[in-house]
Design a protein around this motif. Structure first.
Motif, PDB file in Angstrom:
ATOM      1  N   LEU A 208       0.558  -1.444  -0.574  1.00 48.42           N
ATOM      2  CA  LEU A 208      -0.139   0.033  -0.037  1.00 48.42           C
ATOM      3  C   LEU A 208       1.017   0.710  -0.216  1.00 48.42           C
ATOM      4  N   LYS A 210       3.369   4.343  -0.661  1.00 44.48           N
ATOM      5  CA  LYS A 210       3.153   4.686  -2.547  1.00 44.48           C
ATOM      6  C   LYS A 210       4.492   5.442  -2.869  1.00 44.48           C
ATOM      7  N   VAL A 282       0.193  -1.575  -4.865  1.00 45.60           N
ATOM      8  CA  VAL A 282      -0.471  -0.026  -5.876  1.00 45.60           C
ATOM      9  C   VAL A 282       0.680   0.536  -6.774  1.00 45.60           C
ATOM     10  N   LYS A 286      -0.251   0.936 -10.434  1.00 42.74           N
ATOM     11  CA  LYS A 286      -0.392   2.593 -10.583  1.00 42.74           C
ATOM     12  C   LYS A 286       0.864   2.238 -11.874  1.00 42.74           C
ATOM     13  N   LYS A 314      -8.068  -1.041  -0.953  1.00 45.75           N
ATOM     14  CA  LYS A 314      -6.723  -0.392  -2.273  1.00 45.75           C
ATOM     15  C   LYS A 314      -7.622   1.149  -2.823  1.00 45.75           C
ATOM     16  N   ALA A 318      -5.436   4.517  -2.701  1.00 44.23           N
ATOM     17  CA  ALA A 318      -4.683   4.918  -3.969  1.00 44.23           C
ATOM     18  C   ALA A 318      -5.187   5.438  -4.689  1.00 44.23           C
TER      19      ALA A 318
END
Length: 555
Positions: A208, A210, A282, A286, A314, A318
């Motif tokens: 999770l 970033k 994530v 992405k 999620k 995100a």
């Protein structure tokens, strides 16, 4: 038909650097692990591309059975179909865990003509992500016990340590253990135990996060236990976050491989949606969306577990919103849900198919609860009859739902063209997703909403232990977190023996664990364990290393 290993030998993979460059990834971000695997540096997300926001497709399934549904195989086949149609596409899958690979499930790289390669390396150690996560998790464990041994300046109460050790193997004997035996030089005796690595909070944190800054903050905020005065103690107090980041440095970067037909595939993050949040990272999702017009990902076991967490955890964290949802089922699975014995699933029987449709119906309804309309994908097996498939098609289309028969296992991307075309139609009808509950809802209300709406439960009961856990959550002021329910995967209920569409049942919540770093609460129901066991004849008995170095039996 050839077996999976024989099929793989028919294909010659492209050099992985070429695959990465085909996505428009600059060479400075490519970190090769040999000629078939590479990591892509997380900073590649900052690289400008023409599209930057490909359409995201989610693949999930009906309630899993031993007969198999094939989410991963379908995801790969669908991706290959988009490739054959000339579209820019990239897959985002979950990394296999050694436990199920060598246990009951076997590998997680697809099957037939819809596989990702190299099969043996992906299914075994891959790029070492699981080992890094295991080491980071157990460094926290070792540091907690070491801190207590050397004076316990943080006043940690050994009876209230909530952090558990992990390993990437199914081993039921480690679920509950006693630590520190052998005298005062060996530490403080206390109860402990192991979970499987995929279910660890460090895995969820990695999936999770970033970026590295977010990873650091999540690790710092991870709850490890309570003091003698009932105050929470977090990882930051141990002073080891720098070491944890060092162990996880390479693991944070997504892994890139390819399918048999050359479709780029990111594989990153843990499985086990029955005992964890069950989504790939994530960053990988992405990354796929950033570098392709279509990104296809998966969530399992059934929609009630993996996809619910995909949306409620999620997608919230995100800011994702799938453009379409594919719901995979099989004739065999529906027969089992209709009450047919596993030994007779190859026998044509329309009555059992009809009886099992109620499980499919519930999952269709569950998709609609998120304001989405699924495309139902029938993953065809060789012994399925046209008559049985027609019953399913007619039933689904009568509801106004798109249906596609898919032969990706035997035909690869060509066999999933109909499914790809139906997905494109569904995208045109897409609506923004709606979460199942609001974060401001009480924890009890969140649990009840998921259990009643997603599983079909009549009510939810909380044990005394769960009620104590609720008080801890309130004391920590973490009631605003989403929930991650751990439940039997083989049933919509918390009883693994109830197939089809159970009704008038009660879900029992026995514990609620705080995963403050990951950013959710883990709700343990029924008799679910976060450390699986091996079956009587584990898949490990079929694995062999040949004289030429080839590994067989891992697929």
């Amino acid at each position: 038909m050839l077996n999976d290993a024989e099929i793989v030998k028919q294909f010659k993979p492209k050099p992985i650097v070429e695959v990465a460059k085909s996505l428009g990834i600059d060479e400075q971000y490519i970190m090769p692990y040999g000629s078939e695997i590479t990591k892509i540096h997380a900073d590649a997300l900052k690289q400008a591309t023409k599209q930057n926001s490909g359409k995201l497709i989610l693949v999930s399934a009906t309630t899993p059975t031993p007969a198999g549904e094939g989410k991963t195989t379908t995801t790969i086949g669908l991706g290959q179909a988009f490739t054959r149609l000339g579209d820019s596409v990239c897959l985002a899958l979950r990394e296999p865990s050694l436990g199920p690979c060598l246990g009951m499930k076997g590998g997680a790289t697809g099957g037939g003509y819809s596989q990702v390669v190299p099969v043996d390396r992906i299914n075994l150690h891959f790029t070492g992500d699981f080992h890094a996560i295991t080491s980071a998790n157990n460094l926290i464990s070792a540091s907690i016990d070491n801190h207590i041994y050397h004076g316990n300046a943080l006043n940690i109460d050994p009876r209230q340590i909530v952090w558990r050790r992990v390993m990437d193997m199914n081993d039921r004997s480690l679920r509950k253990i006693v630590l520190g035996l052998g005298g005062k030089m060996q530490g403080i005796p206390r109860e402990g135990g192991f979970d499987i690595t995929a279910a660890s909070e460090v895995m969820a944190i990695l999936c999770l996060a970033k970026d590295f800054e977010d990873l650091e903050n999540r690790l710092d905020n991870t709850l490890i236990g309570y003091s003698y005065t009932d105050e929470p103690v977090f990882v930051k107090a141990l002073g080891i976050t720098g070491a944890l980041l060092a162990l996880l440095r390479d693991a944070l970067h997504p892994n890139l491989v390819q399918s048999l037909e050359g479709t780029p595939t990111f594989i990153h993050g843990g499985p086990f949606a029955n005992i964890a949040h069950g989504c790939n990272s994530v960053l990988a999702t992405k990354m796929a969306m950033h570098h392709a017009e279509w990104a296809i990902t998966e969530a399992g076991f059934g929609f009630d577990l993996g996809a619910e967490k995909f949306f409620d955890i999620k997608c919230r964290l995100a800011e994702l919103d799938p453009a379409a949802v594919v719901l995979v089922t099989t004739v065999r699975a529906l027969k089992m849900h209709g009450g047919m014995d596993r030994q007779h699933l190859t026998t044509v029987n329309t009555e059992f198919v009809k009886a099992g449709l109620e499980n499919l119906d519930k999952h269709i309804e569950s998709v609609q609860l998120f304001n989405k309309t699924p495309v139902v994908a029938l993953n065809r097996f060789a012994d399925d009859s046209d008559e049985e498939i027609a019953i399913i098609r007619d039933h689904v289309e009568a509801k106004g739902i798109l249906f596609a028969e898919s032969n990706h296992f035997t035909k690869g991307g060509e066999g999933a063209i109909e499914l790809a075309e139906k997905v494109k139609i569904a995208v045109e009808q897409n609506r923004p997703f709606k979460p199942l509950y609001e974060l401001r809802d009480s924890v009890v209300d969140k649990i009840k909403k998921v259990c009643k709406a997603m599983y079909g439960a009549r009510d939810v009961a909380f044990t005394k232990e769960a009620e104590v856990d609720l008080h801890h959550v309130e004391h920590l002021k973490l009631t605003g977190l989403p929930i991650c329910i751990a439940k039997a995967p083989s049933s919509l209920s918390d009883d693994p023996l109830l197939h089809g569409r159970p009704r008038d049942f009660q879900v029992t919540v026995r514990n609620i664990q705080v995963n403050a770093g990951a950013g959710f609460l883990v709700v343990l129901t029924g008799k679910i364990m976060r450390m699986p066991g091996l079956p009587k004849e584990p898949a490990a008995t079929k694995v062999e290393l040949l004289e030429d170095g080839e590994i067989i039996g891992v697929s």
